[in-house]
Each structure stands twice: as structure tokens, then as C-alpha cells.
Design a protein around this motif. Sequence first.
Motif, mmCIF file in Angstrom:
data_model
loop_
_atom_site.group_PDB
_atom_site.id
_atom_site.type_symbol
_atom_site.label_atom_id
_atom_site.label_comp_id
_atom_site.label_asym_id
_atom_site.label_seq_id
_atom_site.Cartn_x
_atom_site.Cartn_y
_atom_site.Cartn_z
ATOM 1 N N ASP A 76 0.831 -1.204 0.000
ATOM 2 C CA ASP A 76 0.000 0.000 0.000
ATOM 3 C C ASP A 76 0.867 1.256 0.000
ATOM 4 O OD1 ASP A 76 -2.317 -1.533 0.061
ATOM 5 O OD2 ASP A 76 -2.387 -1.526 2.263
ATOM 6 N N ASP A 77 1.953 1.229 0.754
ATOM 7 C CA ASP A 77 2.873 2.369 0.786
ATOM 8 C C ASP A 77 3.456 2.627 -0.599
ATOM 9 O OD1 ASP A 77 2.419 2.651 3.485
ATOM 10 O OD2 ASP A 77 4.304 1.681 4.088
ATOM 11 N N ALA A 78 3.843 1.555 -1.285
ATOM 12 C CA ALA A 78 4.427 1.699 -2.623
ATOM 13 C C ALA A 78 3.410 2.304 -3.593
ATOM 14 C CB ALA A 78 4.925 0.350 -3.135
ATOM 15 N N VAL A 79 2.171 1.851 -3.482
ATOM 16 C CA VAL A 79 1.107 2.397 -4.335
ATOM 17 C C VAL A 79 0.924 3.885 -4.052
ATOM 18 C CG1 VAL A 79 -1.380 2.351 -4.789
ATOM 19 C CG2 VAL A 79 -0.086 0.202 -4.678
ATOM 20 N N GLU A 80 0.909 4.254 -2.791
ATOM 21 C CA GLU A 80 0.729 5.666 -2.422
ATOM 22 C C GLU A 80 1.909 6.514 -2.894
ATOM 23 O OE1 GLU A 80 -0.588 9.243 -1.368
ATOM 24 O OE2 GLU A 80 -1.771 7.411 -1.582
ATOM 25 N N ILE A 81 3.109 5.984 -2.801
ATOM 26 C CA ILE A 81 4.294 6.723 -3.271
ATOM 27 C C ILE A 81 4.200 6.959 -4.774
ATOM 28 C CG2 ILE A 81 6.796 6.530 -3.644
ATOM 29 C CD1 ILE A 81 6.873 5.123 -0.848
ATOM 30 N N ARG A 82 3.811 5.915 -5.514
ATOM 31 C CA ARG A 82 3.656 6.081 -6.968
ATOM 32 C C ARG A 82 2.546 7.088 -7.279
ATOM 33 N NH1 ARG A 82 4.542 0.585 -6.875
ATOM 34 N NH2 ARG A 82 2.322 0.105 -7.098
ATOM 35 N N ALA A 83 1.454 6.990 -6.551
ATOM 36 C CA ALA A 83 0.338 7.914 -6.780
ATOM 37 C C ALA A 83 0.753 9.351 -6.487
ATOM 38 C CB ALA A 83 -0.864 7.516 -5.926
ATOM 39 N N THR A 142 2.366 14.704 -8.505
ATOM 40 C CA THR A 142 3.390 15.749 -8.611
ATOM 41 C C THR A 142 3.740 16.006 -10.077
ATOM 42 O OG1 THR A 142 4.269 15.125 -6.454
ATOM 43 C CG2 THR A 142 5.706 16.444 -7.856
ATOM 44 N N LEU A 143 3.912 14.937 -10.826
ATOM 45 C CA LEU A 143 4.201 15.079 -12.253
ATOM 46 C C LEU A 143 3.056 15.790 -12.968
ATOM 47 C CD1 LEU A 143 5.991 14.461 -14.708
ATOM 48 C CD2 LEU A 143 4.884 12.212 -14.828
ATOM 49 N N ALA A 144 1.839 15.414 -12.658
ATOM 50 C CA ALA A 144 0.669 16.057 -13.271
ATOM 51 C C ALA A 144 0.603 17.537 -12.905
ATOM 52 C CB ALA A 144 -0.613 15.337 -12.851
ATOM 53 N N ALA A 145 0.937 17.881 -11.668
ATOM 54 C CA ALA A 145 0.917 19.284 -11.249
ATOM 55 C C ALA A 145 1.964 20.088 -12.013
ATOM 56 C CB ALA A 145 1.163 19.393 -9.741
ATOM 57 N N LEU A 146 3.170 19.541 -12.154
ATOM 58 C CA LEU A 146 4.209 20.246 -12.897
ATOM 59 C C LEU A 146 3.832 20.372 -14.364
ATOM 60 C CD1 LEU A 146 6.957 21.626 -12.943
ATOM 61 C CD2 LEU A 146 7.990 19.353 -13.309
ATOM 62 N N HIS A 147 3.302 19.307 -14.941
ATOM 63 C CA HIS A 147 2.872 19.345 -16.338
ATOM 64 C C HIS A 147 1.793 20.405 -16.535
ATOM 65 C CE1 HIS A 147 0.427 18.143 -19.817
ATOM 66 N NE2 HIS A 147 1.597 17.816 -20.339
ATOM 67 N N GLY A 148 0.817 20.443 -15.630
ATOM 68 C CA GLY A 148 -0.249 21.436 -15.737
ATOM 69 C C GLY A 148 0.274 22.861 -15.633
ATOM 70 N N LEU A 149 1.204 23.083 -14.734
ATOM 71 C CA LEU A 149 1.809 24.406 -14.574
ATOM 72 C C LEU A 149 2.505 24.842 -15.862
ATOM 73 C CD1 LEU A 149 2.461 26.607 -12.372
ATOM 74 C CD2 LEU A 149 4.621 25.361 -12.033
ATOM 75 N N ALA A 156 11.783 27.302 -13.283
ATOM 76 C CA ALA A 156 12.355 28.045 -12.154
ATOM 77 C C ALA A 156 11.298 28.238 -11.063
ATOM 78 C CB ALA A 156 12.902 29.383 -12.625
ATOM 79 N N GLU A 157 10.078 28.516 -11.472
ATOM 80 C CA GLU A 157 8.980 28.625 -10.503
ATOM 81 C C GLU A 157 8.771 27.290 -9.791
ATOM 82 O OE1 GLU A 157 4.135 29.278 -10.576
ATOM 83 O OE2 GLU A 157 5.321 30.043 -12.251
ATOM 84 N N GLY A 158 8.843 26.194 -10.546
ATOM 85 C CA GLY A 158 8.714 24.870 -9.959
ATOM 86 C C GLY A 158 9.812 24.567 -8.961
ATOM 87 N N GLU A 159 11.022 25.046 -9.241
ATOM 88 C CA GLU A 159 12.140 24.848 -8.309
ATOM 89 C C GLU A 159 11.896 25.530 -6.967
ATOM 90 O OE1 GLU A 159 16.223 24.309 -10.794
ATOM 91 O OE2 GLU A 159 15.285 26.290 -10.908
ATOM 92 N N ARG A 160 11.120 26.612 -6.987
ATOM 93 C CA ARG A 160 10.829 27.352 -5.755
ATOM 94 C C ARG A 160 9.630 26.774 -5.000
ATOM 95 N NH1 ARG A 160 11.859 31.349 -9.583
ATOM 96 N NH2 ARG A 160 9.636 31.823 -9.800
ATOM 97 N N THR A 161 8.987 25.762 -5.582
ATOM 98 C CA THR A 161 7.840 25.109 -4.957
ATOM 99 C C THR A 161 8.316 23.798 -4.347
ATOM 100 O OG1 THR A 161 6.428 26.063 -6.674
ATOM 101 C CG2 THR A 161 5.495 24.251 -5.366
ATOM 102 N N PRO A 162 8.300 23.684 -3.023
ATOM 103 C CA PRO A 162 8.902 22.508 -2.376
ATOM 104 C C PRO A 162 8.422 21.165 -2.929
ATOM 105 C CG PRO A 162 8.319 24.141 -0.732
ATOM 106 C CD PRO A 162 7.764 24.643 -2.040
ATOM 107 N N GLU A 163 7.138 21.043 -3.235
ATOM 108 C CA GLU A 163 6.616 19.774 -3.738
ATOM 109 C C GLU A 163 7.132 19.446 -5.142
ATOM 110 O OE1 GLU A 163 4.054 21.683 -0.829
ATOM 111 O OE2 GLU A 163 4.632 22.353 -2.824
ATOM 112 N N LEU A 164 7.408 20.468 -5.939
ATOM 113 C CA LEU A 164 7.825 20.260 -7.329
ATOM 114 C C LEU A 164 9.340 20.260 -7.511
ATOM 115 C CD1 LEU A 164 5.248 22.579 -9.141
ATOM 116 C CD2 LEU A 164 5.066 20.122 -8.671
#
Length: 149
Positions: free
Chosen positions: A5-12, A17-24, A127-135
Amino acid sequence: MGIGDDAVEIRAQGWRTLAALHGLIETALERALQSEHDLSVVEYTVLDALSRQDGWHMRMRQLARAAALSGSATTRLVTRLEERGLLTRILCADDRRGIYTELTPAGSELLARARPTHDRVLADTLAEGERTPELAPLVDALHRLPTAR
């Protein structure tokens, strides 16, 4: 919650995170390319993909893969770009069912004008993504990818 379950959550979480960066990135590019060059991101992607080909043409199926579109969506997009004079279709000489797409001089010129905008907005958005801790870790990983030669 078990290890699986942990592995699934990590992948999710990684996927979110990838989707958020792509959307940005996609939102910033769409806004800039539309306002400055009357191009959508997918139109830019098609022109860019065609410009990187030996002989400057691609089969429609290849173009669909490069733009991450269905065959019918690619046909509609190519028709719009052809109507704008940015690309042309050419029948394959050895396979009459095959259709190639090729940049026109007008398409090459528009791409040359749009590329600096694309590159600037991409750099600014990363560069904006670099300043966002999650991204930031994902942006760092992108910077470490090998570049094509």
C-alpha cells in the motif's frame, strides 16, 4: 497499511506531482504561445516535431505519437495547420495510402519566432517549480536528464 500500500501511495503521489508540474508548464506555455504567436501548445509541438525530422516530414501516425493525439485528432489538427499554410500533406511515392506532413516556409518561420517564447516560458516555469517545495525534486530530476546531441 502494508508495504504494498505504501508503494502504491508513493507512486500515486509521484504521479500527482508530475501532473501538477505538467499542468503548470502547459498552462504557462498555452497562454504565452496563444497571445504572442496565435499557436496552441499542441500546434507548436507538431511544428517542432516536423522541424526535427530528416527531410522535414513525418507520416501522420508518427506525428500523432509525437503530439500524443489520436489519429482523428491529428487529422483535424493537420487540416487546421494546412489551412493556415503552416504545413502541407504529401502522398508517399511508394505507398499511395501513406501521407506525410511537412513544414512549409511559413510554418518554419512561425516556429522560429515562437521557439524563443516557448524556451523562455519553459525556463521561467521550471524556475517557478524549483521554488515550490513539492515540485523542486521533480524539476531537479528533469535538469539531470541527459540532453540529446
